[in-house]
Design a protein around this motif. Structure first.
Motif, PDB file in Angstrom:
ATOM      1  N   VAL A   4       2.204  -1.376  -8.414  1.00  9.79           N
ATOM      2  CA  VAL A   4       2.870  -0.427  -7.525  1.00  9.79           C
ATOM      3  C   VAL A   4       3.196   0.828  -8.311  1.00  9.79           C
ATOM      4  O   VAL A   4       3.660   0.765  -9.446  1.00  9.79           O
ATOM      5  CB  VAL A   4       4.156  -1.041  -6.932  1.00  9.79           C
ATOM      6  N   LYS A   5       2.952   1.972  -7.710  1.00  9.05           N
ATOM      7  CA  LYS A   5       3.256   3.247  -8.349  1.00  9.05           C
ATOM      8  C   LYS A   5       4.594   3.766  -7.844  1.00  9.05           C
ATOM      9  O   LYS A   5       4.937   3.625  -6.670  1.00  9.05           O
ATOM     10  CB  LYS A   5       2.157   4.274  -8.059  1.00  9.05           C
ATOM     11  N   TYR A   6       5.302   4.404  -8.752  1.00  6.00           N
ATOM     12  CA  TYR A   6       6.577   5.039  -8.451  1.00  6.00           C
ATOM     13  C   TYR A   6       6.405   6.554  -8.539  1.00  6.00           C
ATOM     14  O   TYR A   6       5.363   7.048  -8.978  1.00  6.00           O
ATOM     15  CB  TYR A   6       7.649   4.558  -9.435  1.00  6.00           C
ATOM     16  N   ALA A   7       7.439   7.281  -8.152  1.00  3.76           N
ATOM     17  CA  ALA A   7       7.358   8.745  -8.130  1.00  3.76           C
ATOM     18  C   ALA A   7       6.938   9.308  -9.488  1.00  3.76           C
ATOM     19  O   ALA A   7       6.138  10.244  -9.551  1.00  3.76           O
ATOM     20  CB  ALA A   7       8.694   9.336  -7.682  1.00  3.76           C
ATOM     21  N   GLU A   8       7.440   8.723 -10.565  1.00  6.03           N
ATOM     22  CA  GLU A   8       7.104   9.226 -11.901  1.00  6.03           C
ATOM     23  C   GLU A   8       5.640   8.985 -12.271  1.00  6.03           C
ATOM     24  O   GLU A   8       5.135   9.597 -13.214  1.00  6.03           O
ATOM     25  CB  GLU A   8       7.978   8.555 -12.983  1.00  6.03           C
ATOM     26  N   ASP A   9       4.977   8.088 -11.571  1.00  8.02           N
ATOM     27  CA  ASP A   9       3.572   7.792 -11.864  1.00  8.02           C
ATOM     28  C   ASP A   9       2.616   8.778 -11.209  1.00  8.02           C
ATOM     29  O   ASP A   9       1.418   8.763 -11.511  1.00  8.02           O
ATOM     30  CB  ASP A   9       3.218   6.378 -11.375  1.00  8.02           C
ATOM     31  N   LEU A  10       3.124   9.603 -10.326  1.00  6.15           N
ATOM     32  CA  LEU A  10       2.280  10.557  -9.608  1.00  6.15           C
ATOM     33  C   LEU A  10       2.216  11.878 -10.366  1.00  6.15           C
ATOM     34  O   LEU A  10       3.131  12.231 -11.103  1.00  6.15           O
ATOM     35  CB  LEU A  10       2.838  10.783  -8.202  1.00  6.15           C
ATOM     36  N   GLY A  73      -4.803   3.141   2.513  1.00  6.79           N
ATOM     37  CA  GLY A  73      -5.481   3.676   1.340  1.00  6.79           C
ATOM     38  C   GLY A  73      -4.578   4.165   0.232  1.00  6.79           C
ATOM     39  O   GLY A  73      -5.024   4.325  -0.913  1.00  6.79           O
ATOM     40  N   TRP A  74      -3.291   4.409   0.544  1.00  3.32           N
ATOM     41  CA  TRP A  74      -2.414   4.939  -0.506  1.00  3.32           C
ATOM     42  C   TRP A  74      -1.006   4.391  -0.432  1.00  3.32           C
ATOM     43  O   TRP A  74      -0.485   3.885  -1.427  1.00  3.32           O
ATOM     44  CB  TRP A  74      -2.390   6.467  -0.454  1.00  3.32           C
ATOM     45  N   TYR A  75      -0.348   4.485   0.727  1.00  2.00           N
ATOM     46  CA  TYR A  75       1.062   4.106   0.812  1.00  2.00           C
ATOM     47  C   TYR A  75       1.319   2.673   0.362  1.00  2.00           C
ATOM     48  O   TYR A  75       2.346   2.386  -0.229  1.00  2.00           O
ATOM     49  CB  TYR A  75       1.615   4.295   2.224  1.00  2.00           C
ATOM     50  N   ARG A  76       0.395   1.775   0.640  1.00  4.78           N
ATOM     51  CA  ARG A  76       0.626   0.374   0.261  1.00  4.78           C
ATOM     52  C   ARG A  76       0.614   0.191  -1.252  1.00  4.78           C
ATOM     53  O   ARG A  76       1.035  -0.844  -1.748  1.00  4.78           O
ATOM     54  CB  ARG A  76      -0.369  -0.545   0.946  1.00  4.78           C
ATOM     55  N   HIS A  77       0.147   1.186  -1.988  1.00  4.25           N
ATOM     56  CA  HIS A  77       0.139   1.132  -3.451  1.00  4.25           C
ATOM     57  C   HIS A  77       1.337   1.873  -4.052  1.00  4.25           C
ATOM     58  O   HIS A  77       1.479   1.914  -5.269  1.00  4.25           O
ATOM     59  CB  HIS A  77      -1.150   1.739  -3.997  1.00  4.25           C
ATOM     60  N   LEU A  78       2.154   2.470  -3.207  1.00  2.74           N
ATOM     61  CA  LEU A  78       3.335   3.214  -3.644  1.00  2.74           C
ATOM     62  C   LEU A  78       4.596   2.458  -3.258  1.00  2.74           C
ATOM     63  O   LEU A  78       4.608   1.698  -2.296  1.00  2.74           O
ATOM     64  CB  LEU A  78       3.413   4.578  -2.943  1.00  2.74           C
ATOM     65  N   SER A  79       5.663   2.743  -3.971  1.00  3.98           N
ATOM     66  CA  SER A  79       6.963   2.203  -3.591  1.00  3.98           C
ATOM     67  C   SER A  79       7.623   3.200  -2.630  1.00  3.98           C
ATOM     68  O   SER A  79       8.584   3.890  -2.962  1.00  3.98           O
ATOM     69  CB  SER A  79       7.830   1.962  -4.832  1.00  3.98           C
ATOM     70  N   ARG A 117      15.042   8.277  -6.234  1.00  4.35           N
ATOM     71  CA  ARG A 117      13.840   8.562  -5.442  1.00  4.35           C
ATOM     72  C   ARG A 117      13.250   9.911  -5.837  1.00  4.35           C
ATOM     73  O   ARG A 117      13.887  10.714  -6.524  1.00  4.35           O
ATOM     74  CB  ARG A 117      14.175   8.556  -3.956  1.00  4.35           C
ATOM     75  N   GLY A 118      12.032  10.128  -5.364  1.00  6.23           N
ATOM     76  CA  GLY A 118      11.386  11.417  -5.511  1.00  6.23           C
ATOM     77  C   GLY A 118      10.875  11.861  -4.157  1.00  6.23           C
ATOM     78  O   GLY A 118      10.405  11.034  -3.365  1.00  6.23           O
ATOM     79  N   LEU A 119      10.998  13.137  -3.870  1.00  7.14           N
ATOM     80  CA  LEU A 119      10.435  13.699  -2.647  1.00  7.14           C
ATOM     81  C   LEU A 119       9.037  14.189  -2.999  1.00  7.14           C
ATOM     82  O   LEU A 119       8.872  15.090  -3.826  1.00  7.14           O
ATOM     83  CB  LEU A 119      11.294  14.842  -2.109  1.00  7.14           C
ATOM     84  N   VAL A 120       8.028  13.564  -2.406  1.00 10.77           N
ATOM     85  CA  VAL A 120       6.634  13.863  -2.701  1.00 10.77           C
ATOM     86  C   VAL A 120       6.054  14.635  -1.519  1.00 10.77           C
ATOM     87  O   VAL A 120       6.068  14.142  -0.383  1.00 10.77           O
ATOM     88  CB  VAL A 120       5.829  12.570  -2.951  1.00 10.77           C
ATOM     89  N   THR A 121       5.580  15.841  -1.786  1.00  9.72           N
ATOM     90  CA  THR A 121       4.949  16.666  -0.756  1.00  9.72           C
ATOM     91  C   THR A 121       3.447  16.574  -0.944  1.00  9.72           C
ATOM     92  O   THR A 121       2.942  16.719  -2.068  1.00  9.72           O
ATOM     93  CB  THR A 121       5.419  18.125  -0.865  1.00  9.72           C
ATOM     94  N   MET A 139       2.831  16.759   4.511  1.00  2.00           N
ATOM     95  CA  MET A 139       3.779  15.666   4.741  1.00  2.00           C
ATOM     96  C   MET A 139       4.688  15.503   3.534  1.00  2.00           C
ATOM     97  O   MET A 139       4.265  15.715   2.401  1.00  2.00           O
ATOM     98  CB  MET A 139       3.038  14.362   4.995  1.00  2.00           C
ATOM     99  N   ASP A 140       5.916  15.115   3.821  1.00  2.00           N
ATOM    100  CA  ASP A 140       6.886  14.788   2.772  1.00  2.00           C
ATOM    101  C   ASP A 140       7.260  13.326   2.916  1.00  2.00           C
ATOM    102  O   ASP A 140       7.498  12.846   4.040  1.00  2.00           O
ATOM    103  CB  ASP A 140       8.159  15.630   2.933  1.00  2.00           C
ATOM    104  N   LEU A 141       7.322  12.621   1.788  1.00  2.00           N
ATOM    105  CA  LEU A 141       7.784  11.245   1.829  1.00  2.00           C
ATOM    106  C   LEU A 141       8.633  10.973   0.605  1.00  2.00           C
ATOM    107  O   LEU A 141       8.467  11.593  -0.447  1.00  2.00           O
ATOM    108  CB  LEU A 141       6.623  10.257   1.921  1.00  2.00           C
ATOM    109  N   TYR A 142       9.567  10.050   0.793  1.00  2.00           N
ATOM    110  CA  TYR A 142      10.391   9.605  -0.314  1.00  2.00           C
ATOM    111  C   TYR A 142       9.742   8.394  -0.949  1.00  2.00           C
ATOM    112  O   TYR A 142       9.359   7.445  -0.263  1.00  2.00           O
ATOM    113  CB  TYR A 142      11.803   9.246   0.155  1.00  2.00           C
TER     114      TYR A 142
END
Length: 152
Positions: A4-10, A73-79, A117-121, A139-142
């Motif tokens: 699982v990837k976290y905000a810091e991994d992006l 394709g992506w969200y399921r690999h993110l926290s 958390r991180g706000l990812v745009t 899109m923005d997601l936490y």
């Protein structure tokens, strides 16, 4: 099993390929009949005489295709915590029956906060088989930050 990837991994500039989905006429009619029953979405004869010269998918249907591809394709690999918003949605070309759409997401900005958390745009797009952009959205997601290691 993938990690699982976290905000810091992006990383800003990351591009994720989301896979593809073919919009069948039956799917198009079913979605529109339930959620957007306008003639150019549900009545082939009326649609032929309309501005688009045939049936087209609802914009909400196109957004739903993007959401499904994004989730698988992506969200399921993110926290992921949750979505915050969608803006700058553009429907550049109509989606028609039997169009195969491919999706991409590009990470545009990551803002880490003190709430874990991180706000990812991101910028997301759907393209047809010819490479034409059909749908564009920001899109923005936490996304959760990496948990602190346990002490002791």
């Amino acid at each position: 099993m993938s990690t699982v990837k976290y905000a810091e991994d992006l990383t800003v500039g990351d591009v994720v390929e989301l896979g593809e989905h073919t919009v069948t006429e039956a799917e198009l009619l079913d979605f529109a009949g339930t959620w957007d029953p306008q003639d150019f979405h549900v009545d082939a004869e009326a649609a032929e005489k309309g501005a688009f010269g045939g049936l087209i998918a609802s914009g909400l249907h196109s957004m739903s295709v993007l959401q499904r591809l994004s989730a698988l394709g992506w969200y399921r690999h993110l926290s992921v915590i949750c979505g915050r918003g969608v803006r700058d949605v553009r429907f550049w070309r109509p989606v028609r029956p039997d169009d195969t759409l491919t999706g991409t997401i590009r990470v545009d900005e990551i803002v880490l906060d003190d709430h874990g958390r991180g706000l990812v745009t991101t910028t997301s797009e759907l393209r047809d088989a010819g490479g034409n952009v059909m749908l564009h959205a920001v899109m923005d997601l936490y996304v959760r930050r990496r948990p602190e290691p346990a002490i002791g």
